[in-house]
Write an enzyme that holds these catalytic residues in place. Structure first.
Site: not given
Ligand code: GDP
Ligand code: IMO
Ligand code: MG
Length: 422
Positions: A13, A16, A40-41, A223
């Site tokens: 998270d 990416k 979840g991207h 991840q």
């Molecule tokens: P990923 O899994 O690495 O793609 O990241 P996620 O989407 O799960 O989580 C990142 C969260 O931060 C999302 O809700 C994005 O919309 C948000 N986000 C990304 N870059 C920024 C930033 O620079 N500032 C803020 N406030 N939110 C951001």
């Molecule tokens: P993105 O790509 C954050 C965490 C889960 C749990 C562990 C194992 O959005 O960054 P799993 O479902 O793979 O068996 O879970 O890994 N986890 C993540 N945490 N971002 C993710 O993906 C994750 N995918 C799995 O919360 O701790």
């Molecule tokens: Mg994510």
């Protein structure tokens, strides 16, 4: 011709999805190489927010092909829901999506096994997203798995039934109630029929052909490095190699072809699920980061655990991945603080160390912080890094100096446009 790898340096998270979307204009192919719908991207542009789980984050650009590589595990039900949502925005989306025949399929029983396994662990549970990731990778390495290419073959149903029979025995051992399985299977089989009509390819051949033709590829990690099956905080990890070498195995590309390894990190740290998190804040400050950073899981909605930036863990991830440049996300979230802490060391069993030890449990390990001045000003509307407050620049330089790696992007908001290039 080039392959660049983009991956998370923390516990996932990091942002990416946003950065892949920002960089897609410079690439011909965006390729996911591991993980599955546990990811979840999130992408934001034109006031709309999109969350992708299996489909690569380049899909909103018409210049790029999006490949789901052999290292990914796919739930066809989730995949099709995601695709249909995308098609409401862009009916041509599926023309730009390719899927490797070597990718493994997540069966309904994999999801049940994930739930049964977690329930059996009680307070030691991993905190899995319950998408069936662990059991699917177990079947892959156990050589029992079903791959995308199998759905085109005449023995697919036999293979499916054999594996499900095995899974039912396991579920019986767990004493897990699977009376609703027929319903799940009906939905899954119906999805498989529609999935068959997508562009299923021998992706390793495709990528090599495209490379020879001079195309540029961006490998999109899921991840984060601290969730890597080998180098993460085992057993509180996911079931794939989230680190740079995972891109080679998960796409069939040789390490000698990789140009850049782009490491993404948040200006602080978060983790969702169980397991060690040395800089976690259990106090009001942690809550402030959570609220201001909207730190709730993109896949499960769970509140993320929040803390300060952890440099020993970051440096570890940089080494394992061979990171050539970094991008710092969510700098705007720290704008509320007078001062910002960064862990530079740990106190571990009475000693001061600057590396991540084998067992980074809270009971043995305490972070040692330095405190840097905050910038205390809204940076979300900045368009040029030159105009950034000097405290933010100091923060960036401090991290560069500590890690020895350049930061090339600072993100100041979730939108595509809120991206500062350095
Ligand atoms: P990923 O899994 O690495 O793609 O990241 P996620 O989407 O799960 O989580 C990142 C969260 O931060 C999302 O809700 C994005 O919309 C948000 N986000 C990304 N870059 C920024 C930033 O620079 N500032 C803020 N406030 N939110 C951001
Ligand atoms: P993105 O790509 C954050 C965490 C889960 C749990 C562990 C194992 O959005 O960054 P799993 O479902 O793979 O068996 O879970 O890994 N986890 C993540 N945490 N971002 C993710 O993906 C994750 N995918 C799995 O919360 O701790
Ligand atoms: Mg994510």
């Amino acid at each position: 011709m080039a392959i660049d790898v983009l991956l998370g340096l923390q516990w996932g998270d990091e942002g990416k999805g946003k950065i892949v979307d920002v960089l897609t204009k410079g690439y011909d192919i965006i390729a996911r190489f591991q993980g599955g719908p546990n990811a979840g991207h999130t992408l934001e542009f034109e006031g709309i927010k999109h969350v992708l789980h299996t489909i690569p984050s380049g899909v909103f650009h018409t210049n790029a092909i999006n490949l789901v590589g052999n290292g990914v595990v796919i739930d066809p039900v989730i995949f099709l829901k995601e695709l249909e949502t995308l098609e409401k925005i862009d009916p041509t989306a599926r023309q730009r999506i390719l899927i490797s025949r070597r990718a493994h399929l997540i069966l309904p029983t994999h999801r049940l096994l994930d739930a049964a396994s977690e329930a059996s662990k009680g307070k030691n549970k991993i905190g899995s997203t319950l998408k069936g990731i662990g059991p699917t990778y177990m079947d892959k390495t156990g050589r029992n798995g079903i791959r995308v290419g199998d759905i085109e073959l005449p023995y697919f149903t036999d293979k499916y039934n054999q594996l499900v029979a095995k899974h039912k025995q396991l579920l019986n051992n767990y004493n897990y109630d699977y009376t609703h399985l027929p319903q799940l299977e009906e939905e899954w089989m119906e999805a498989i029929e529609r999935f068959k009509k997508l562009q299923l390819i021998d992706s390793e051949h495709y990528l090599h052909r495209e490379l020879k033709a001079g195309k540029c590829i961006l490998a999109e990690g899921a991840q984060g490095s601290m969730l890597d099956i080998d180098f993460g905080t085992y057993p509180f990890v996911t079931s794939s190699n989230t680190t740079a070498s995972g891109a080679c195995n998960g796409l069939g590309i040789p390490p000698t072809k990789i140009r850049k390894v782009i490491g993404i990190f948040k200006a602080y740290a978060t983790r969702v699920g169980s397991g060690p998190f040395p800089t976690e804040l259990h106090d009001e400050t942690g809550e402030l980061i959570r609220q201001h950073g909207k730190e709730y899981g993109s896949t499960t909605g769970r509140p993320r655990r929040c803390g300060w930036l952890d440099l020993p863990a970051l440096k570890y991830a940089i080494e394992i991945n061979g990171v050539t440049e970094m991008m710092m996300m969510k700098a705007d979230v720290l704008s509320i603080f007078d001062t910002i802490k960064v862990a530079t060391h740990y106190k571990y069993k009475g000693e001061k160390i600057d590396y991540l030890p084998y067992q980074p449990d809270e009971q043995f390990l305490k972070p040692v912080y330095v405190e840097l001045p905050g910038w205390k000003t809204d940076i979300t509307k900045l368009t040029d890094y030159k105009d950034a407050p000097k405290e933010l620049k100091q923060y960036v330089e401090f991290i560069e100096q500590q890690t020895g790696v350049k930061i090339t992007i600072v993100s100041v908001g979730p939108d595509r446009a809120q991206t500062l290039r350095l």
